[in-house]
Motif scaffolding. Structure first.
Motif, short mmCIF file in Angstrom:
data_model
loop_
_atom_site.label_atom_id
_atom_site.label_comp_id
_atom_site.label_asym_id
_atom_site.label_seq_id
_atom_site.Cartn_x
_atom_site.Cartn_y
_atom_site.Cartn_z
N GLU A 219 42.63 35.66 34.46
CA GLU A 219 41.82 37.15 35.00
C GLU A 219 42.58 37.83 33.66
O GLU A 219 41.88 38.58 33.20
CB GLU A 219 41.83 38.15 35.98
N ASP A 220 43.88 38.15 33.26
CA ASP A 220 44.21 38.75 32.11
C ASP A 220 43.40 37.76 30.80
O ASP A 220 43.34 39.39 30.07
CB ASP A 220 45.56 39.18 32.15
N LYS A 221 43.68 36.69 30.77
CA LYS A 221 42.90 36.35 29.81
C LYS A 221 41.92 36.61 29.34
O LYS A 221 41.07 35.89 28.66
CB LYS A 221 43.65 35.15 30.04
N GLY A 222 40.42 37.36 30.72
CA GLY A 222 39.45 37.01 30.45
C GLY A 222 38.91 35.77 30.07
O GLY A 222 37.68 35.35 30.15
N LEU A 223 39.44 34.65 32.12
CA LEU A 223 39.37 33.56 32.03
C LEU A 223 37.92 33.51 33.03
O LEU A 223 36.79 32.69 32.71
CB LEU A 223 39.86 32.79 31.78
N ILE A 224 38.85 34.20 33.66
CA ILE A 224 37.40 34.43 35.12
C ILE A 224 37.23 35.85 35.52
O ILE A 224 38.20 36.61 34.43
CB ILE A 224 39.00 33.56 36.30
N SER A 225 37.13 36.89 36.38
CA SER A 225 36.62 37.70 35.95
C SER A 225 35.90 37.98 37.12
O SER A 225 34.83 38.84 37.67
CB SER A 225 35.56 38.54 36.06
N PRO A 226 36.73 37.93 39.13
CA PRO A 226 36.16 38.71 39.71
C PRO A 226 35.84 39.80 39.77
O PRO A 226 36.68 40.92 39.59
CB PRO A 226 37.77 38.26 40.47
N HIS A 227 35.46 40.05 41.40
CA HIS A 227 35.08 41.36 41.79
C HIS A 227 36.11 41.89 42.58
O HIS A 227 36.31 41.43 42.99
CB HIS A 227 33.64 41.31 42.42
N ARG A 228 35.66 43.39 42.11
CA ARG A 228 36.89 44.32 42.84
C ARG A 228 36.55 45.14 43.98
O ARG A 228 35.19 45.22 44.26
CB ARG A 228 37.59 44.89 42.45
N LEU B 213 37.68 39.81 44.72
CA LEU B 213 36.16 38.49 45.36
C LEU B 213 36.25 37.76 44.29
O LEU B 213 35.42 38.13 43.16
CB LEU B 213 35.31 39.39 46.11
N TYR B 214 36.44 36.71 44.55
CA TYR B 214 35.91 35.47 43.10
C TYR B 214 34.58 34.75 43.91
O TYR B 214 34.18 34.87 44.62
CB TYR B 214 37.42 34.54 43.19
N SER B 215 33.43 34.61 42.69
CA SER B 215 32.34 33.96 42.95
C SER B 215 32.39 32.98 42.70
O SER B 215 33.48 31.80 42.47
CB SER B 215 31.69 34.74 41.83
N PRO B 216 31.22 32.06 43.51
CA PRO B 216 31.16 30.56 42.49
C PRO B 216 31.39 30.43 40.67
O PRO B 216 32.04 29.66 40.50
CB PRO B 216 30.06 29.93 42.90
N ARG B 217 31.16 31.01 40.53
CA ARG B 217 31.29 30.68 39.24
C ARG B 217 32.82 31.20 38.67
O ARG B 217 32.98 30.14 38.10
CB ARG B 217 31.10 32.34 38.08
N ASP B 218 33.54 32.23 39.20
CA ASP B 218 35.33 31.91 39.08
C ASP B 218 35.85 30.92 39.19
O ASP B 218 36.30 30.07 38.97
CB ASP B 218 35.43 33.50 39.51
N SER C 285 25.55 31.28 46.14
CA SER C 285 25.56 32.52 45.30
C SER C 285 26.04 33.63 45.50
O SER C 285 26.25 34.74 44.23
CB SER C 285 23.81 32.52 43.85
N ASN C 286 25.61 33.62 47.14
CA ASN C 286 26.15 35.19 47.90
C ASN C 286 27.62 34.94 48.12
O ASN C 286 28.65 36.22 48.35
CB ASN C 286 25.52 35.36 48.13
N ARG C 287 28.40 33.89 48.25
CA ARG C 287 29.97 32.89 48.38
C ARG C 287 30.75 34.19 47.88
O ARG C 287 31.24 34.04 46.33
CB ARG C 287 29.89 31.45 48.49
N THR C 288 31.72 34.51 48.45
CA THR C 288 32.74 34.95 47.53
C THR C 288 34.28 34.25 48.54
O THR C 288 34.05 33.71 49.48
CB THR C 288 32.70 36.04 47.44
N TYR C 289 35.13 34.52 47.30
CA TYR C 289 36.51 33.86 47.82
C TYR C 289 37.44 34.69 47.23
O TYR C 289 37.55 35.04 46.93
CB TYR C 289 36.78 32.16 46.74
N SER C 290 38.78 34.89 48.61
CA SER C 290 39.52 35.33 48.49
C SER C 290 40.41 34.94 47.10
O SER C 290 40.85 33.56 46.90
CB SER C 290 40.16 35.69 49.65
N ILE C 291 41.80 35.59 46.90
CA ILE C 291 42.81 34.66 46.11
C ILE C 291 43.10 33.77 46.93
O ILE C 291 43.60 33.31 45.80
CB ILE C 291 43.78 36.04 45.50
#
Length: 137
Positions: free
Chosen positions: A32-41, A47-52, A8-14
């Motif tokens: 991201e612009d379409k609201g389908l994924i929402s990475p943290h900045r 930074l993309y989450s496992p959910r993304d 759950s704490n893992r992140t992925y780069s673009i």
């Protein structure tokens, strides 16, 4: 789309997601612009989450199966941990069944077009042979 607690704490780069899923960074920014994924900045870094990551996997599968981004968005938005994704699965099942019928109709259309083209080729070959036979005499 549930993640394991250890992940759950893992992140992925673009770059990591682009490489893993063979998509461009531009595509990820578009989703991201379409609201389908929402990475943290973190500054300018996404930074993309496992959910993304899971959502990206579903987006790409949906596109491959012929669904529009609007349809994919509708399905993704139905997920809630409360029902363990049951509503999302029901909606997906309904969409899949509809898409199967659409694809069957498209296959029938394609088969008919192929048959027409084969007949056209046979006719054209016959016409060419007749013309060549006339001009060789």
């Amino acid at each position: 789309m549930e993640t394991h607690p250890k992940d759950s704490n893992r992140t992925y780069s673009i770059r990591q997601l682009s490489k893993e899923f063979d998509v461009t960074a531009r595509a990820l920014r578009f989703y991201e612009d379409k609201g389908l994924i929402s990475p943290h900045r973190k500054g300018q870094t996404r930074l993309y989450s496992p959910r993304d990551r899971a959502r990206l996997q579903l987006i790409l599968r949906g596109k491959r199966l012929g669904f529009s981004l609007v349809e994919i968005h509708e399905i993704l938005d139905l997920y809630t941990p409360k029902d363990h994704g049951a509503a999302q699965m029901r909606a997906t099942l309904h969409k899949y069944r509809g898409q199967i019928e659409t694809l069957k109709r498209q296959r029938e259309d394609i088969d008919a077009a192929i048959k027409d083209m084969i007949e056209g080729c046979v006719w054209l070959e016959g016409q060419i042979n007749e013309l060549e036979a006339e001009t060789s005499n």
